[in-house]
Design an enzyme around this catalytic site. Structure first.
Site, short mmCIF file in Angstrom:
data_model
loop_
_atom_site.label_atom_id
_atom_site.label_comp_id
_atom_site.label_asym_id
_atom_site.label_seq_id
_atom_site.Cartn_x
_atom_site.Cartn_y
_atom_site.Cartn_z
N HIS A 14 1.87 -1.89 3.13
CA HIS A 14 2.47 -0.62 2.70
C HIS A 14 2.51 0.40 3.84
O HIS A 14 1.80 0.28 4.84
CB HIS A 14 1.66 -0.04 1.53
CG HIS A 14 0.23 0.23 1.89
ND1 HIS A 14 -0.17 1.34 2.60
CD2 HIS A 14 -0.89 -0.49 1.67
CE1 HIS A 14 -1.48 1.31 2.79
NE2 HIS A 14 -1.94 0.19 2.23
N GLU A 100 -5.19 -4.40 -3.71
CA GLU A 100 -6.15 -4.32 -2.63
C GLU A 100 -7.56 -4.60 -3.16
O GLU A 100 -7.83 -4.46 -4.36
CB GLU A 100 -6.09 -2.93 -1.98
CG GLU A 100 -7.03 -2.72 -0.80
CD GLU A 100 -6.80 -3.68 0.37
OE1 GLU A 100 -6.97 -4.90 0.14
OE2 GLU A 100 -6.51 -3.22 1.49
#
Length: 200
Positions: A14, A100
């Site tokens: 990201h 994550e």
């Protein structure tokens, strides 16, 4: 422990967040992209557009991403950038297995020197996910993404990619830059070729 299937894919971490800029461990905390991160995602879309036109049938066939906002927004910006440049709209799916790692008590704290011990299985922060569990989850998620025909773009996170590096028998504790597209190709003898797309 799952084995990473030898199938090609693209990977994109990201774009930048304020916590990235401040050097803080994010983990599961759902920190949004900052303005730099948005610009990085747009730039990644432009890089991928050039690469995908050159790749032809070896280009991206779909996008699979983490449900966390910073990854989902990055994936959406990239998909929209590809459409803007005349490429067909790609399916975008979310896989919770690409979230994550949970860093437990370390979330929101400065990135420390405990990563190597965590990767080695010698230390896990209180309330955090073990590296072994992360590796299993990440490998399973990528195997799901690459199971269908074609080559996916996986949009996820930095620590998760450390686990994938370990599954590819590469040194794990290597930082992946924000929003730099990465091509991953399996080779003979269980080796992988990793190639960053950068603006010429």
């Amino acid at each position: 422990m799952s084995t990473l299937f030898p199938r090609p894919y693209w990977y994109l971490r990201h774009g930048q967040t304020d916590w990235n800029r401040a050097g803080l461990s994010q983990g599961r905390t759902d920190v949004p992209l900052n303005e730099t991160g948005i610009d990085q995602a747009v730039a990644a879309g432009k890089l991928l557009e050039v690469a995908l036109r050159a790749a032809g049938e070896n280009g991206v066939t779909r996008i699979v991403c983490s449900p966390l906002e910073r990854a989902l927004r990055t994936a959406t910006i990239v998909r929209d950038a590809l459409i803007t440049h005349g490429l067909p709209a790609l399916p975008l799916d979310v896989d919770t297995g690409l979230e994550e790692v949970c860093f437990g008590e370390q979330e929101g704290q400065p990135v420390g020197d405990w990563y190597n011990s965590w990767i080695a299985g010698e230390y896990t922060p209180p309330g955090a996910e073990t590296f072994a569990a992360l590796r299993q989850r990440a490998t399973d998620a990528v195997n799901r993404a690459t199971q269908a025909p074609g080559r996916p773009l996986i949009v996820a996170h930095g620590a998760l990619f450390r686990a994938l590096r370990a599954a590819m028998s590469l040194p794990a504790n290597v930082r992946l830059p924000n929003a730099i597209p990465l091509s991953l190709e399996p080779e003979a003898d269980d080796r992988w070729e990793l190639r960053e797309l950068i603006d010429a």
